[in-house]
Design a protein around this motif. Structure first.
Motif, mmCIF file in Angstrom:
data_model
loop_
_atom_site.group_PDB
_atom_site.id
_atom_site.type_symbol
_atom_site.label_atom_id
_atom_site.label_comp_id
_atom_site.label_asym_id
_atom_site.label_seq_id
_atom_site.Cartn_x
_atom_site.Cartn_y
_atom_site.Cartn_z
ATOM 1 N N ASP A 64 26.623 13.381 34.299
ATOM 2 C CA ASP A 64 27.888 13.177 33.590
ATOM 3 C C ASP A 64 28.167 14.259 32.550
ATOM 4 O OD1 ASP A 64 25.748 12.061 32.238
ATOM 5 O OD2 ASP A 64 26.950 10.525 31.254
ATOM 6 N N THR A 65 27.138 14.882 31.999
ATOM 7 C CA THR A 65 27.361 15.956 31.025
ATOM 8 C C THR A 65 28.031 17.151 31.718
ATOM 9 O OG1 THR A 65 25.279 15.240 30.044
ATOM 10 C CG2 THR A 65 26.241 17.265 29.173
ATOM 11 N N GLU A 66 27.497 17.490 32.904
ATOM 12 C CA GLU A 66 28.095 18.600 33.663
ATOM 13 C C GLU A 66 29.524 18.272 34.074
ATOM 14 O OE1 GLU A 66 24.197 20.695 35.673
ATOM 15 O OE2 GLU A 66 25.201 19.069 36.746
ATOM 16 N N PHE A 67 29.714 17.021 34.483
ATOM 17 C CA PHE A 67 31.056 16.588 34.886
ATOM 18 C C PHE A 67 32.028 16.749 33.709
ATOM 19 C CE2 PHE A 67 34.280 13.297 34.776
ATOM 20 C CZ PHE A 67 34.891 13.432 36.014
ATOM 21 N N LEU A 68 31.570 16.351 32.543
ATOM 22 C CA LEU A 68 32.437 16.416 31.367
ATOM 23 C C LEU A 68 32.764 17.862 31.005
ATOM 24 C CD1 LEU A 68 33.689 14.342 29.503
ATOM 25 C CD2 LEU A 68 31.705 14.512 28.027
ATOM 26 N N MET A 69 31.764 18.722 31.131
ATOM 27 C CA MET A 69 31.983 20.143 30.825
ATOM 28 C C MET A 69 33.076 20.716 31.734
ATOM 29 S SD MET A 69 30.980 22.450 28.855
ATOM 30 C CE MET A 69 30.850 24.175 28.528
ATOM 31 N N CYS A 109 49.310 18.913 22.062
ATOM 32 C CA CYS A 109 49.530 17.708 22.853
ATOM 33 C C CYS A 109 48.690 16.568 22.288
ATOM 34 C CB CYS A 109 49.227 17.934 24.333
ATOM 35 S SG CYS A 109 47.770 18.878 24.687
ATOM 36 N N SER A 110 49.392 15.509 21.938
ATOM 37 C CA SER A 110 48.656 14.392 21.339
ATOM 38 C C SER A 110 48.527 13.234 22.321
ATOM 39 C CB SER A 110 49.363 13.914 20.075
ATOM 40 O OG SER A 110 50.700 13.611 20.399
ATOM 41 N N ALA A 111 49.246 13.302 23.453
ATOM 42 C CA ALA A 111 49.105 12.240 24.458
ATOM 43 C C ALA A 111 47.963 12.593 25.404
ATOM 44 C CB ALA A 111 50.416 12.111 25.224
ATOM 45 N N GLY A 112 47.779 11.755 26.416
ATOM 46 C CA GLY A 112 46.700 11.996 27.361
ATOM 47 C C GLY A 112 46.897 13.256 28.186
ATOM 48 N N HIS A 113 48.200 13.598 28.415
ATOM 49 C CA HIS A 113 48.521 14.809 29.175
ATOM 50 C C HIS A 113 49.462 15.677 28.363
ATOM 51 C CE1 HIS A 113 47.101 12.252 32.447
ATOM 52 N NE2 HIS A 113 46.791 13.392 33.035
ATOM 53 N N CYS A 114 49.418 16.966 28.623
ATOM 54 C CA CYS A 114 50.322 17.873 27.910
ATOM 55 C C CYS A 114 51.726 17.767 28.538
ATOM 56 C CB CYS A 114 49.802 19.301 28.026
ATOM 57 S SG CYS A 114 50.910 20.482 27.260
ATOM 58 N N VAL A 115 52.755 17.613 27.704
ATOM 59 C CA VAL A 115 54.110 17.508 28.259
ATOM 60 C C VAL A 115 54.583 18.844 28.815
ATOM 61 C CG1 VAL A 115 55.068 15.492 27.073
ATOM 62 C CG2 VAL A 115 54.970 17.682 25.885
ATOM 63 N N CYS A 140 52.452 21.557 30.192
ATOM 64 C CA CYS A 140 51.797 22.049 31.421
ATOM 65 C C CYS A 140 51.308 20.926 32.337
ATOM 66 C CB CYS A 140 50.633 22.967 31.060
ATOM 67 S SG CYS A 140 49.288 22.122 30.235
ATOM 68 N N GLY A 141 51.305 19.686 31.848
ATOM 69 C CA GLY A 141 50.898 18.555 32.694
ATOM 70 C C GLY A 141 49.394 18.375 32.800
ATOM 71 N N LYS A 142 48.625 19.322 32.228
ATOM 72 C CA LYS A 142 47.166 19.167 32.303
ATOM 73 C C LYS A 142 46.719 18.044 31.371
ATOM 74 C CE LYS A 142 45.893 24.016 32.978
ATOM 75 N NZ LYS A 142 45.235 25.127 32.273
ATOM 76 N N SER A 143 45.507 17.529 31.599
ATOM 77 C CA SER A 143 44.962 16.529 30.673
ATOM 78 C C SER A 143 44.702 17.188 29.336
ATOM 79 C CB SER A 143 43.627 15.999 31.187
ATOM 80 O OG SER A 143 43.800 15.368 32.399
ATOM 81 N N SER A 144 44.770 16.388 28.283
ATOM 82 C CA SER A 144 44.369 16.903 26.968
ATOM 83 C C SER A 144 42.918 16.506 26.715
ATOM 84 C CB SER A 144 45.263 16.295 25.887
ATOM 85 O OG SER A 144 45.013 14.902 25.809
ATOM 86 N N VAL A 145 42.290 17.169 25.761
ATOM 87 C CA VAL A 145 40.905 16.817 25.409
ATOM 88 C C VAL A 145 40.871 15.359 24.961
ATOM 89 C CG1 VAL A 145 39.014 17.263 23.793
ATOM 90 C CG2 VAL A 145 40.242 19.180 24.819
ATOM 91 N N VAL A 146 41.848 14.975 24.142
ATOM 92 C CA VAL A 146 41.905 13.589 23.670
ATOM 93 C C VAL A 146 42.025 12.643 24.872
ATOM 94 C CG1 VAL A 146 43.297 11.931 22.357
ATOM 95 C CG2 VAL A 146 42.908 14.212 21.443
ATOM 96 N N GLY A 147 42.868 13.025 25.823
ATOM 97 C CA GLY A 147 43.066 12.190 27.006
ATOM 98 C C GLY A 147 41.770 11.982 27.780
ATOM 99 N N VAL A 148 41.009 13.057 27.955
ATOM 100 C CA VAL A 148 39.743 12.949 28.703
ATOM 101 C C VAL A 148 38.772 12.032 27.966
ATOM 102 C CG1 VAL A 148 37.682 14.228 29.418
ATOM 103 C CG2 VAL A 148 39.959 15.159 29.893
#
Ligand SMILES: NC(=O)C[C@H](N)C(=O)O
Length: 650
Positions: free
Chosen positions: A134-139, A151-157, A159-167
């Motif tokens: 799981d550590t490698e997966f998270l990296m 971006c404060s939501a789970g995804h960036c409005v 670029c659409g990528k996940s945000s660190v907070v979202g992950v």
């Protein structure tokens, strides 16, 4: 459990945006209270499989920051020469590897220059193969996140990528993390919403600009040497704080006016409404009507029912059509707890099983911190249902009064009951006998592990947990007979320990719950339980994690699984507990029903006993530090701070 740490120097950090007071104890010195070797030694005990450190250097040059990994040759550090300022981020990682099939060394650094140290387990939220680490997966997953920084939501409005907070909010399971995202020049750190992994912080102050994070407070061996020095060390309480649960970022910039490297610490909202609900811990049904109390256990809300039906097995009837029997709340909780134990013990390949050369028949992957009380009996019976039948299960029981301690007696009775309900399992009761007066060095060591907790109660609990999880005790010699006198030495090697934390908080198991019910009825009880859940990170979990992990073991808390918490919270409070009923019946009512469903009729009626009383360490410590139990009670010994008295353990 792993040990992680970070030391940051050379950045002017502004903590004024934090929603709580972050004034760590002020010392007019930039010198650390411990050496880096002390820090590594403390971390290594938590993560004995590999220990490594890596340094990241940041340099400011005309409003630009360049970063590079220190390879030991620091010729490029030119602080303050030609207006260049250098900051250092020193990452430490000690790994207890429990997942994956290839060895892992932390800190991880990827090709983009991101750094990760992580102490946690992904039990859900993402789909992980059973062999995946799981550590490698998270990296990898964090490496694909948006780095726009806004971006404060789970995804960036944008670029659409996940945000660190979202992950981080998606992870189901315990975690503490420190992550450098190079492209945004941002340091991310934090702990899961319940604080199931320890992370201590030393916030920078005007006098001491160093910023530190660590799983545990290090102690230099010389500080253990003499009484005065030990007391000195106790005087260092206040240097570390438990990091309040949450996700934080620190974006590094160059000050336009001074050219210094500067950063602001920000705390982020959890971008996950389910998690936010759990943390708020609001319950819809708190006060029953008299009708509710009469029909208790028969009614279920639509939501609970659909949640259960989605996860339960449907049974075909004689005509072949599929029917679901309508389960009661205890059945539903039983299923959720079983899932939780399964996730924590059997869904992912245990790394050492593949590599460590322990003979398969000697390999014991999972043990239970075992008092023989209600919670640990439920865990044991469920573990039996989840774990490969070939594995033995170690039941770790600590006593400071030989076979006379209440917890030792209940453990033996519990063992007999488990043998009755699960006769084909090999159960091994590990009797860990301790004598407080022999444990001078060990007590001192545990004083440092519980830091910043600092009362005699914390120390007693910490000591009991530390010894129990060490697993060094006696077992009955099966070849002779099952009595007290035929015991042989045994050390449990199980790396995964199931612990019952969270059961009392969520199901009204503490004596003070009765007091709040007496004073404030159902609402009073609900408020007290919410308070317990919201401060469990500060009062219990960090301390317990540090004491258990110091033995190179990992505590896992099935009662603190997100799905279990949600299920219990969705139930009407009167289904969970009824404090009009006597002790041993109405407290943790629902868990008592779960125990009965598992066939544990004796365990189902046991009253709650805290480990410090059940193991009798509190009595021994009272006699030793206060003269007698009576004097200790008069002084409210449990809440007395260790540094307020001249400790006789030194
Ligand atoms: N990084 C860690 O906390 C250990 C990791 N979850 C493992 O089991 O290997």
């Amino acid at each position: 459990m792993c040990g992680i740490a970070l030391i940051v120097s050379g950045i002017r950090i502004d903590t004024s945006w934090l929603p709580f007071d972050s004034t760590s104890s002020t010392r007019k010195t930039e010198k650390l209270l411990f050496s880096l070797d002390d820090l590594k030694a403390a971390l290594r005990r938590r993560g004995p499989d590999s220990v490594c450190a890596k340094k990241l250097l940041l340099q400011s040059e005309e409003n630009l920051i360049s970063s590079f990994t220190d390879d030991g040759v620091s010729s490029s550090e030119r602080d303050n020469a030609d207006g260049i300022h250098t900051a250092k981020l020193h990452f430490f990682g000690a790994t207890l590897q429990l997942r994956g099939i290839n060895p892992l060394v932390q800190p991880l650094v990827d090709a983009s220059g991101n750094f990760l140290v992580y102490n946690g387990e992904i039990f859900g939220g993402f789909d992980l193969e059973s062999n995946c680490n799981d550590t490698e997966f998270l990296m990898r997953t964090l490496g694909e996140c948006c780095s726009c920084g806004s971006c404060s939501a789970g995804h960036c409005v944008e670029c659409g990528k996940s945000s660190v907070v979202g992950v981080l909010c998606t992870i189901k399971g315990p975690w503490a993390i420190i992550y450098w995202q190079d492209s945004s020049r941002t340091l991310w750190f934090g702990r899961d919403g319940f604080g199931r992994r320890s992370l201590l912080v030393h916030w920078p102050t005007e006098d001491d600009s160093t910023f530190l994070l660590s799983s545990v407070s290090p102690v230099s061996p010389v500080q253990l040497a003499t009484e005065d020095e030990t007391l000195n060390r106790i005087g260092c309480f206040g240097y570390w704080e438990e990091l309040p649960c949450g996700i934080y970022s620190l974006h590094v910039d160059v000050s336009k006016s001074s050219g210094y490297l500067v950063a602001q610490v920000k705390m982020h909202e959890y971008a996950n409404s389910m998690l936010t609900e759990l943390i708020k811990w609001d319950r819809i049904s708190v006060e029953p009507s008299s009708e509710d109390l009469k029909t208790c256990s028969h009614k279920l809300s639509k939501g609970q029912l659909s949640m259960h039906l989605a996860s339960s097995e449907s049974v075909p009837n004689e005509t072949g059509s599929v029917q679901s029997s309508i389960p009661g709340p205890a059945h539903i909780l039983l299923d959720a707890l079983k899932e939780s134990v399964l996730r924590r013990t059997s869904l992912y390949t245990v790394y050492q099983a593949v590599t460590s050369g322990i003979r398969q028949e000697e390999f014991v992957p999972v043990a239970i911190l075992f008092s023989g009380g209600l919670d640990s009996m439920i865990l044991a019976a469920l573990l039996d249902k989840c774990l490969d039948p070939n594995y033995e299960i170690d039941l770790l029981n600590v006593s400071f009064d030989g076979h006379l301690a209440p917890d030792r007696q209940s453990a033996k009775a519990g063992l007999s009951e488990l043998r009755r309900v699960a006769p084909s399992r090999k159960w091994r009761l590990v009797e860990i006998d301790a004598d407080l007066s022999d444990l001078v060095f060990e007590t001192s060591h545990v004083v440092s592990l519980i830091n910043p907790a600092n009362t005699y109660m914390d120390l007693n609990i910490g000591m009991a947990l530390w010894l129990a999880s060490g697993g060094n005790g006696w077992v009955s010699d099966a070849n002779i007979s099952d009595n007290d006198h035929a015991r042989i030495k045994y050390k449990s090697n199980a790396k995964i320990l199931l612990v019952g934390s969270g059961a009392d908080e969520q199901c009204a198991g503490y004596g003070r719950h009765r007091t709040s019910y007496r004073r404030g009825s159902w609402l009073g009880l609900h408020e007290e339980m919410r308070l317990d859940m919201q401060r469990i990170w500060r009062r219990n979990l960090g301390r317990d994690d540090r004491c258990i992990a110091d033995n190179g073991k990992e505590a896992r808390f099935p009662f603190l699984d997100e799905d279990v918490i949600r299920l219990l919270l969705n139930m009407p409070l009167w289904e969970v507990a009824n404090l009009d009923q006597p002790i041993g019946v109405g407290d943790k009512k629902i868990l008592r029903e779960v125990a009965k469903l598992l066939g544990l009729y004796e365990a189902a009626v046991l009253p709650k006993r805290a480990i410090q009383f059940g193991s009798r360490i509190a009595r021994e410590s009272n006699r030793k530090n206060f003269g007698s139990n009576r004097a200790a009670n008069q002084a409210s010994a449990g809440s007395v701070r260790i540094n307020n008295r001249k400790s006789s353990f030194c």
